[in-house]
Scaffold this active site. Structure first.
Site, PDB file in Angstrom:
ATOM      1  N   ARG A 136       0.786  -1.091   0.038  1.00  0.00           N
ATOM      2  CA  ARG A 136       0.279   0.022  -0.096  1.00  0.00           C
ATOM      3  C   ARG A 136       0.980   1.316  -0.117  1.00  0.00           C
ATOM      4  NH1 ARG A 136      -4.115   0.158  -2.359  1.00  0.00           N
ATOM      5  NH2 ARG A 136      -5.096   1.727  -1.104  1.00  0.00           N
ATOM      6  N   CYS A 287       2.072   6.243  10.540  1.00  0.00           N
ATOM      7  CA  CYS A 287       1.207   7.399  10.244  1.00  0.00           C
ATOM      8  C   CYS A 287       0.467   8.045  11.449  1.00  0.00           C
ATOM      9  CB  CYS A 287       0.040   6.526   9.319  1.00  0.00           C
ATOM     10  SG  CYS A 287      -0.856   5.238  10.181  1.00  0.00           S
ATOM     11  N   ASN A 318      -3.816  -4.081   6.125  1.00  0.00           N
ATOM     12  CA  ASN A 318      -3.602  -5.346   5.557  1.00  0.00           C
ATOM     13  C   ASN A 318      -3.065  -6.478   6.721  1.00  0.00           C
ATOM     14  OD1 ASN A 318      -4.319  -5.514   2.987  1.00  0.00           O
ATOM     15  ND2 ASN A 318      -2.415  -4.503   2.201  1.00  0.00           N
ATOM     16  N   ARG A 332      -6.864  -8.891  16.817  1.00  0.00           N
ATOM     17  CA  ARG A 332      -6.536  -8.405  15.408  1.00  0.00           C
ATOM     18  C   ARG A 332      -7.002  -9.314  14.519  1.00  0.00           C
ATOM     19  NH1 ARG A 332      -1.774  -4.122  14.062  1.00  0.00           N
ATOM     20  NH2 ARG A 332      -2.192  -2.984  15.801  1.00  0.00           N
ATOM     21  N   THR A 345      -1.774   1.122  20.287  1.00  0.00           N
ATOM     22  CA  THR A 345      -0.962   1.837  19.426  1.00  0.00           C
ATOM     23  C   THR A 345       0.234   2.514  20.067  1.00  0.00           C
ATOM     24  OG1 THR A 345      -0.886   3.928  18.117  1.00  0.00           O
ATOM     25  CG2 THR A 345      -2.121   3.975  19.994  1.00  0.00           C
ATOM     26  N   GLY A 346       1.331   2.116  19.188  1.00  0.00           N
ATOM     27  CA  GLY A 346       2.657   2.600  19.611  1.00  0.00           C
ATOM     28  C   GLY A 346       2.988   3.922  19.418  1.00  0.00           C
ATOM     29  N   ARG A 368      -9.590  -0.027  15.648  1.00  0.00           N
ATOM     30  CA  ARG A 368      -9.738  -0.294  14.375  1.00  0.00           C
ATOM     31  C   ARG A 368     -11.026  -0.331  13.676  1.00  0.00           C
ATOM     32  NH1 ARG A 368      -5.015  -1.926  11.690  1.00  0.00           N
ATOM     33  NH2 ARG A 368      -3.102  -0.992  13.188  1.00  0.00           N
ATOM     34  N   ASN A 451      -4.175   7.869   6.618  1.00  0.00           N
ATOM     35  CA  ASN A 451      -3.300   7.207   6.814  1.00  0.00           C
ATOM     36  C   ASN A 451      -2.379   6.389   5.910  1.00  0.00           C
ATOM     37  OD1 ASN A 451      -6.016   5.835   7.568  1.00  0.00           O
ATOM     38  ND2 ASN A 451      -4.786   4.191   6.811  1.00  0.00           N
TER      39      ASN A 451
END
Length: 478
Positions: A136, A287, A318, A332, A345-346, A368, A451
């Protein structure tokens, strides 16, 4: 019936159409990128140019038409310019503020003296670029690099390294570059040279190298020299792993994911000028990090931040599953298009690398959601100094117009925008004026970001800086 409104529109279209060859010639022959309030006008259509002028009113508060900017563009065409970025919006604002009533060509020459004649900057390129991976982000970065090829003195996408998927691999890679379900069709032509394993995109010859191991590639055999390699696979994230890319022909490596260990995380517009350019390995972080760091930087500089919580509502990616299946991460593995998936989230911890002077305690989580692109970060901040909504938002609006954050930070006052309106946004983030809540020392900001595309733009800006071909924006504003 030809109404006055239609006649005015037709006149505006004619001027915008006349701008296109001037903008194109400046870009191709002199390496000049013409902007309007930080938005590039290169390779834009008549309607896009008019919409960009219209959007400028939302940012600056003043009407800006092609009638006003066209004389400045004509003045640029007559100057002996060197490679640079020139913002017509800033030129107009400076001219409005000047009380000497100078002719526009004289004023423009004065404002751009630093990049004309004997003062002009010599081209620093071309600089070879290699993409490692073609997913992507890789394909969007490829589109941007091809779009910016210009005179050939900039970034030059020479090769893409991928794993082979059989005899139809190259044709299928071309198809994925040519058409995208989210970002639309490629702006140009793509030819497949099967015999030489090349794609020819808008005249740019891109070699496809098939390899499973970075250590097996000698890029010099393809004429590639001192290239910047962009790893968009995320397979290696620490210095040891990324060093595998430092092969003959490769000068620097840039990761499109958060770096681990001592790999520096870059957010262009915030900390890119602090880099030690003698180093060879860098990361563009994530992002979300690119989306939240610019507003955090802006507000910390002006008000100070005591603590912050970041909640991202993020489109699926993905690495999630279409249907429930095994996944190494909790949650996930559940169906991405069917669920809201709470995950980590990091980005919050990555802020410390990009903003080491920010002493605030930052926490974060992510949800998500079943959309394919565009996310929103909700910044819940406690400030050191109390303010009002009007003051804080005006400060952010001005930061989006000029200064170091103007290319990464954007702003919208629209009351009806939704996520799909930000597909294709080139900013790292867009502040939503109408969603903001500010009460004394408490501020809650809603920050939109594409993103995929917005992040890819940040990657390309970083590559331009690392390669020495990112030029300052003129006229310089105090």
């Amino acid at each position: 019936m030809n109404t006055p409104e239609l006649a005015h529109w037709n006149a505006q279209e004619a001027l915008a159409e006349a701008m296109i060859p001037i903008i194109g010639a400046l870009h191709r022959t002199k390496g000049v990128t013409v902007l309007l309030h930080s938005r590039s006008l290169v390779n834009k259509s008549v309607i896009s140019i008019l919409k960009t002028h219209r959007f400028a009113r939302q940012l600056s508060g003043d009407e800006l038409t092609v009638d006003e900017t066209f004389p400045f563009l004509q003045a640029l065409a007559d100057l002996d310019l060197g490679p640079s970025k020139i913002d017509l919006g800033l030129l107009v604002m400076a001219y409005r503020a000047d009380d000497r009533d100078l002719p526009i060509p004289v004023f423009t020459a004065e404002q751009l003296d630093e990049v004309t004649g004997k003062n002009k900057i010599e081209p620093q390129g071309p600089r070879d670029v290699v993409l490692y991976g073609f997913g992507r982000i890789g394909r969007l970065v490829a589109r941007l690099l091809i779009e910016k090829a210009g005179s050939g003195n900039g970034l030059n996408l020479r090769a893409v390294v991928v794993r082979s998927n059989g005899g139809c691999d190259l044709a299928k890679r071309a198809s994925l570059l040519r058409r995208d379900s989210i970002h639309g069709q490629f702006n140009g032509t793509i030819k497949v040279d099967q015999d030489n394993n090349c794609l020819i995109a808008n005249g740019n010859v891109i070699k496809f190298i098939y390899s499973d191991d970075p250590a097996s590639v000698d890029y010099t055999q393809y004429g590639i020299d001192n290239a910047i390699l962009i790893d968009n696979t995320g397979k290696w994230r620490d210095r040891e792993g990324l060093s595998r890319h430092l092969r003959p022909g490769i000068g620097k490596v840039l990761l499109t994911a958060p770096g681990k260990g001592d790999v520096p995380n870059i957010v262009h517009g915030v900390n890119h000028r602090t880099l030690d350019l003698e180093q060879q390995i860098f990361s563009c972080a994530s992002c979300t990090t690119n989306a939240i760091v610019p507003p955090l930087k802006a507000l910390d500089d002006e008000y100070g931040i005591v603590r912050a919580h970041v909640e991202t509502v993020h489109s699926f990616t993905n690495d999630q599953n279409l249907l429930d299946n095994y996944h190494k991460a909790d949650r996930r593995g559940r169906s991405a298009p069917f669920n809201l998936v709470l995950t980590e989230t990091g980005a919050a911890s990555a802020v410390a690398k990009a903003l080491p002077d920010l002493k605030a305690k930052i926490t974060g989580n992510s949800i998500r959601v079943p959309t394919p692109d565009v996310s929103v970060a909700i910044l819940n901040l406690q400030l050191k100094r109390a303010t009002t909504k009007e003051e804080a938002l005006e400060y952010l609006r001005q930061a989006s117009l000029s200064g170091p954050l103007s290319r990464s930070l954007d702003y919208t006052a629209a009351t009806d925008v939704v996520s799909s309106d930000f597909i294709g946004s080139r900013a790292a983030c867009v502040i939503d004026e109408n969603a903001a809540i500010v009460d004394g020392d408490s501020a809650i900001l809603y920050v939109w970001y594409d993103n995929e595309f917005g992040y890819s733009c940040q990657v390309v800006r970083t590559v331009q800086y690392l390669s020495g071909i990112e030029y300052p924006t003129y006229p310089r504003m105090s």
